[in-house]
Design a protein around this motif. Structure first.
Motif, PDB file in Angstrom:
ATOM      1  N   PRO A 245       0.797  -1.230   0.000  1.00 12.69           N
ATOM      2  CA  PRO A 245       0.000   0.000   0.000  1.00 12.69           C
ATOM      3  C   PRO A 245       0.834   1.286   0.000  1.00 12.69           C
ATOM      4  O   PRO A 245       0.473   2.259  -0.649  1.00 12.69           O
ATOM      5  N   ARG A 246       1.962   1.284   0.728  1.00  7.99           N
ATOM      6  CA  ARG A 246       2.781   2.504   0.734  1.00  7.99           C
ATOM      7  C   ARG A 246       3.334   2.791  -0.652  1.00  7.99           C
ATOM      8  O   ARG A 246       3.304   3.918  -1.144  1.00  7.99           O
ATOM      9  N   GLU A 247       3.829   1.751  -1.311  1.00  2.00           N
ATOM     10  CA  GLU A 247       4.390   1.947  -2.647  1.00  2.00           C
ATOM     11  C   GLU A 247       3.287   2.329  -3.645  1.00  2.00           C
ATOM     12  O   GLU A 247       3.490   3.157  -4.530  1.00  2.00           O
ATOM     13  N   LEU A 248       2.123   1.702  -3.477  1.00  2.00           N
ATOM     14  CA  LEU A 248       1.017   1.987  -4.393  1.00  2.00           C
ATOM     15  C   LEU A 248       0.589   3.452  -4.258  1.00  2.00           C
ATOM     16  O   LEU A 248       0.333   4.139  -5.256  1.00  2.00           O
ATOM     17  N   ASP A 249       0.522   3.958  -3.039  1.00  2.00           N
ATOM     18  CA  ASP A 249       0.161   5.363  -2.836  1.00  2.00           C
ATOM     19  C   ASP A 249       1.176   6.292  -3.487  1.00  2.00           C
ATOM     20  O   ASP A 249       0.823   7.279  -4.136  1.00  2.00           O
ATOM     21  N   MET A 250       2.452   5.948  -3.310  1.00  2.00           N
ATOM     22  CA  MET A 250       3.508   6.770  -3.900  1.00  2.00           C
ATOM     23  C   MET A 250       3.371   6.768  -5.418  1.00  2.00           C
ATOM     24  O   MET A 250       3.501   7.796  -6.077  1.00  2.00           O
ATOM     25  N   LEU A 251       3.068   5.581  -5.975  1.00  2.00           N
ATOM     26  CA  LEU A 251       2.890   5.466  -7.422  1.00  2.00           C
ATOM     27  C   LEU A 251       1.664   6.261  -7.879  1.00  2.00           C
ATOM     28  O   LEU A 251       1.746   7.072  -8.810  1.00  2.00           O
ATOM     29  N   MET A 252       0.535   6.037  -7.227  1.00  2.00           N
ATOM     30  CA  MET A 252      -0.703   6.701  -7.665  1.00  2.00           C
ATOM     31  C   MET A 252      -0.578   8.219  -7.582  1.00  2.00           C
ATOM     32  O   MET A 252      -1.131   8.937  -8.402  1.00  2.00           O
ATOM     33  N   SER A 253       0.143   8.707  -6.591  1.00  2.00           N
ATOM     34  CA  SER A 253       0.241  10.163  -6.409  1.00  2.00           C
ATOM     35  C   SER A 253       0.921  10.833  -7.610  1.00  2.00           C
ATOM     36  O   SER A 253       0.729  12.025  -7.845  1.00  2.00           O
ATOM     37  N   THR A 254       1.686  10.059  -8.372  1.00  2.00           N
ATOM     38  CA  THR A 254       2.372  10.673  -9.521  1.00  2.00           C
ATOM     39  C   THR A 254       1.378  11.132 -10.585  1.00  2.00           C
ATOM     40  O   THR A 254       1.655  12.057 -11.341  1.00  2.00           O
ATOM     41  N   GLY A 255       0.206  10.499 -10.644  1.00  2.00           N
ATOM     42  CA  GLY A 255      -0.794  10.881 -11.651  1.00  2.00           C
ATOM     43  C   GLY A 255      -1.181  12.340 -11.501  1.00  2.00           C
ATOM     44  O   GLY A 255      -1.246  13.103 -12.482  1.00  2.00           O
ATOM     45  N   GLU A 256      -1.425  12.775 -10.279  1.00  2.00           N
ATOM     46  CA  GLU A 256      -1.832  14.158 -10.024  1.00  2.00           C
ATOM     47  C   GLU A 256      -0.638  15.108 -10.190  1.00  2.00           C
ATOM     48  O   GLU A 256      -0.818  16.280 -10.532  1.00  2.00           O
ATOM     49  N   THR A 257       0.561  14.611  -9.934  1.00  2.00           N
ATOM     50  CA  THR A 257       1.732  15.473 -10.136  1.00  2.00           C
ATOM     51  C   THR A 257       1.880  15.818 -11.615  1.00  2.00           C
ATOM     52  O   THR A 257       2.186  16.961 -11.986  1.00  2.00           O
ATOM     53  N   VAL A 258       1.623  14.836 -12.459  1.00  2.00           N
ATOM     54  CA  VAL A 258       1.708  15.070 -13.908  1.00  2.00           C
ATOM     55  C   VAL A 258       0.701  16.145 -14.333  1.00  2.00           C
ATOM     56  O   VAL A 258       1.049  17.132 -14.995  1.00  2.00           O
ATOM     57  N   SER A 259      -0.563  15.994 -13.921  1.00  2.00           N
ATOM     58  CA  SER A 259      -1.570  16.948 -14.401  1.00  2.00           C
ATOM     59  C   SER A 259      -1.345  18.339 -13.803  1.00  2.00           C
ATOM     60  O   SER A 259      -1.529  19.352 -14.482  1.00  2.00           O
ATOM     61  N   ALA A 260      -0.921  18.413 -12.535  1.00  2.00           N
ATOM     62  CA  ALA A 260      -0.717  19.721 -11.893  1.00  2.00           C
ATOM     63  C   ALA A 260       0.431  20.486 -12.565  1.00  2.00           C
ATOM     64  O   ALA A 260       0.317  21.686 -12.853  1.00  2.00           O
ATOM     65  N   THR A 261       1.501  19.784 -12.857  1.00  2.00           N
ATOM     66  CA  THR A 261       2.642  20.474 -13.464  1.00  2.00           C
ATOM     67  C   THR A 261       2.311  20.897 -14.897  1.00  2.00           C
ATOM     68  O   THR A 261       2.627  22.016 -15.310  1.00  2.00           O
ATOM     69  N   LEU A 262       1.636  20.013 -15.653  1.00  2.00           N
ATOM     70  CA  LEU A 262       1.290  20.382 -17.031  1.00  2.00           C
ATOM     71  C   LEU A 262       0.350  21.585 -17.059  1.00  2.00           C
ATOM     72  O   LEU A 262       0.489  22.480 -17.895  1.00  2.00           O
ATOM     73  N   LEU A 263      -0.598  21.606 -16.131  1.00  2.00           N
ATOM     74  CA  LEU A 263      -1.540  22.721 -16.088  1.00  2.00           C
ATOM     75  C   LEU A 263      -0.806  24.022 -15.757  1.00  2.00           C
ATOM     76  O   LEU A 263      -1.073  25.080 -16.345  1.00  2.00           O
ATOM     77  N   SER A 264       0.129  23.930 -14.855  1.00  2.00           N
ATOM     78  CA  SER A 264       0.932  25.109 -14.509  1.00  2.00           C
ATOM     79  C   SER A 264       1.697  25.605 -15.749  1.00  2.00           C
ATOM     80  O   SER A 264       1.708  26.801 -16.065  1.00  2.00           O
ATOM     81  N   MET A 265       2.295  24.668 -16.475  1.00  2.00           N
ATOM     82  CA  MET A 265       3.036  25.043 -17.691  1.00  2.00           C
ATOM     83  C   MET A 265       2.112  25.672 -18.731  1.00  2.00           C
ATOM     84  O   MET A 265       2.487  26.624 -19.420  1.00  2.00           O
ATOM     85  N   ALA A 266       0.902  25.110 -18.858  1.00  2.00           N
ATOM     86  CA  ALA A 266      -0.049  25.674 -19.823  1.00  2.00           C
ATOM     87  C   ALA A 266      -0.395  27.113 -19.446  1.00  2.00           C
ATOM     88  O   ALA A 266      -0.528  27.988 -20.314  1.00  2.00           O
ATOM     89  N   LEU A 267      -0.524  27.381 -18.158  1.00  2.00           N
ATOM     90  CA  LEU A 267      -0.813  28.750 -17.710  1.00  2.00           C
ATOM     91  C   LEU A 267       0.377  29.666 -17.993  1.00  2.00           C
ATOM     92  O   LEU A 267       0.204  30.820 -18.402  1.00  2.00           O
ATOM     93  N   HIS A 268       1.586  29.162 -17.794  1.00  2.00           N
ATOM     94  CA  HIS A 268       2.773  29.950 -18.160  1.00  2.00           C
ATOM     95  C   HIS A 268       2.709  30.331 -19.637  1.00  2.00           C
ATOM     96  O   HIS A 268       3.053  31.446 -20.020  1.00  2.00           O
ATOM     97  N   GLY A 269       2.242  29.353 -20.445  1.00  2.00           N
ATOM     98  CA  GLY A 269       2.124  29.598 -21.880  1.00  2.00           C
ATOM     99  C   GLY A 269       1.171  30.750 -22.193  1.00  2.00           C
ATOM    100  O   GLY A 269       1.264  31.377 -23.249  1.00  2.00           O
ATOM    101  N   LEU A 270       0.224  31.018 -21.281  1.00  2.00           N
ATOM    102  CA  LEU A 270      -0.691  32.146 -21.460  1.00  2.00           C
ATOM    103  C   LEU A 270      -0.137  33.411 -20.802  1.00  2.00           C
ATOM    104  O   LEU A 270      -0.838  34.419 -20.667  1.00  2.00           O
ATOM    105  N   GLY A 271       1.088  33.303 -20.335  1.00  2.00           N
ATOM    106  CA  GLY A 271       1.729  34.472 -19.732  1.00  2.00           C
ATOM    107  C   GLY A 271       1.331  34.700 -18.282  1.00  2.00           C
ATOM    108  O   GLY A 271       1.462  35.813 -17.760  1.00  2.00           O
TER     109      GLY A 271
END
Ligand code: ASP
Ligand code: MG
Length: 417
Positions: free
Chosen positions: A63-89
């Motif tokens: 379970p500890r490893e699975l949580d660490m793995l699953m949490s990466t999904g939200e890290t991907v979307s959060a960082t991409l969204l931040s980058m997309a906002l940078h793209g809008l200045g």
């Protein structure tokens, strides 16, 4: 100017195009002069895919490893969204739950949030930045990453909104708002402008595609205004607010049915020939509770000659486990037999005040009877009436009830009780 928390679910950020659309949506709120904090889910089916991947390397992942793995999904979307906002200045910054100060207890995969202290987020907002926070996760006392249960980004968003003292928490979904029924079953389901916390909880628990119940509860307990809005158009959505009179209110004469909920995959268990004495129901249902099996409709028949039958419903997926657990209980209490069957479903009418107005029950049963549908069991709460019926009849029943209770209302012919 207001401080607003916006939450975007997995389908709203499923690919790069959608992430850019979401960024434009956030940008509008920000450019209107608001402080914006955003909570995101993982892209599309990422969480399911990560779990499947884990099972490929180990059928019973830690379970500890699975949580660490699953949490990466939200890290991907959060960082991409931040980058997309940078793209809008725009000055966006992403934070993991740990960086955002979301603490949980130790129960991996179903952790409860214990405190949210988003100091960095607050400072960044005050500096005029748009903050993107990963949903669905937290950090326990030991500093390990936890997840708070499937669909958990909704409760994350409310918890963050409460901690940031936001004016409201907006949930962007791929629906127009909360509807009177599941549109896949009832194509002319109508959007509700407002709904109470109690009503939406019943609709959610009964399988309607809406907000996570923990998010609704947090909103209710902390008095945080919640709004469900469409991601891909400018509709106002549905406001979830403390109970008030129905939309079509006219003094005492209005239709109290707000929506029709349905659910499939229900099993019925009957313990046959149960001795009628104190403590028996406790034995049976304690066994279910210990295993975390949720029991819904319970019916105990009138006893004849000191024995009675006791029937209840559970999710069909739990039936195998329930049968195993009940066999020793049956022997211990001296019941004759246990019979069980899958293949049932539930339909419910939901609305504040329906239970205290008997006309609703009569009309519901009449509607089902006119549709040729046999009712197996009935249960009621303050704000709903539920019938157990054959699974195969669930969609037909849902449409018939929607026609009887919701479409008449839409046409301005609200029934008076
Ligand atoms: N990504 C997580 C899940 O799929 C959390 C969420 O979507 O809210 O369960
Ligand atoms: Mg998801």
């Amino acid at each position: 100017m207001a401080r607003i928390v916006q939450k975007f679910g997995g389908s709203s950020v499923a690919d790069a195009d959608r992430i850019r659309t979401v960024a434009a949506r956030i940008a509008r709120t920000y450019r209107d002069g608001n402080e914006v904090a955003v909570v995101v889910s993982a892209m599309g089916d990422t969480t399911d895919e990560l779990i499947a991947l884990a099972r490929q390397v180990n059928p019973d992942p830690d379970p500890r490893e699975l949580d660490m793995l699953m949490s990466t999904g939200e890290t991907v979307s959060a960082t991409l969204l931040s980058m997309a906002l940078h793209g809008l200045g725009l000055p966006a910054i992403s934070f993991t739950a740990g960086q955002a100060g979301i603490r949980t207890d130790d129960q991996h995969r179903r952790a409860l949030m214990t405190s949210v202290k988003p100091e960095r987020v607050r400072r960044a907002l005050e500096q005029g930045r748009i903050c993107i926070i990963t949903g669905f996760q937290g950090v326990n006392e030991a500093g390990d990453i936890t997840t708070i249960g499937r669909g958990g980004s909704d409760p994350t968003a409310v918890a963050v909104a409460v901690a940031l003292k936001a004016a409201r928490c907006e949930f962007y979904k791929d629906v127009d708002g909360i509807l009177t029924a599941d549109p896949r079953v009832v194509p002319n389901a109508r959007k509700l402008d407002t709904i109470s916390h109690e009503e939406i909880l019943e609709l959610a628990n009964l399988g309607a595609q809406v907000l996570h119940p923990r998010a609704v509860e947090l909103g209710q307990v902390y008095g945080m205004p919640l709004v469900v809005r469409p991601t891909f158009n400018d509709g106002p959505g549905t406001v979830i607010q403390a109970e008030e009179a129905g939309e079509e209110a006219g003094m005492e004469q209005y239709n109290r049915v707000r929506g029709i909920a349905h659910e499939k995959g229900v099993a019925k268990v009957t313990v046959v020939g149960v001795p009628d004495r104190p403590g028996i129901a406790h034995r049976i249902f304690q066994a279910m509770a210990d295993a975390g099996i949720n029991v819904d409709i319970i019916v105990q028949n009138v006893s004849h000659g000191g024995v009675t039958d006791m029937s209840f419903t559970i999710a069909a997926d739990d039936l195998g486990q329930a049968q195993r657990l009940l066999e020793p209980v049956r022997t211990a209490i001296g019941a004759r037999d246990i019979s069980s069957a899958r293949g049932f479903g539930k339909v419910s009418i939901v609305g504040t005040g329906i239970q205290s107005h008997p006309g609703y029950a009569a009309r519901m049963f009449g509607t089902l009877s006119d549709a040729g549908i046999n009712i197996q069991m009935i249960t009621t709460s303050d704000i709903r009436i539920t019938c157990l019926i054959d699974e195969a009849a669930v969609e037909h029943a849902t449409r018939a009830l929607h026609t009887a209770f919701n479409e008449a209302t839409a046409a301005g012919q609200a029934a008076a009780y």
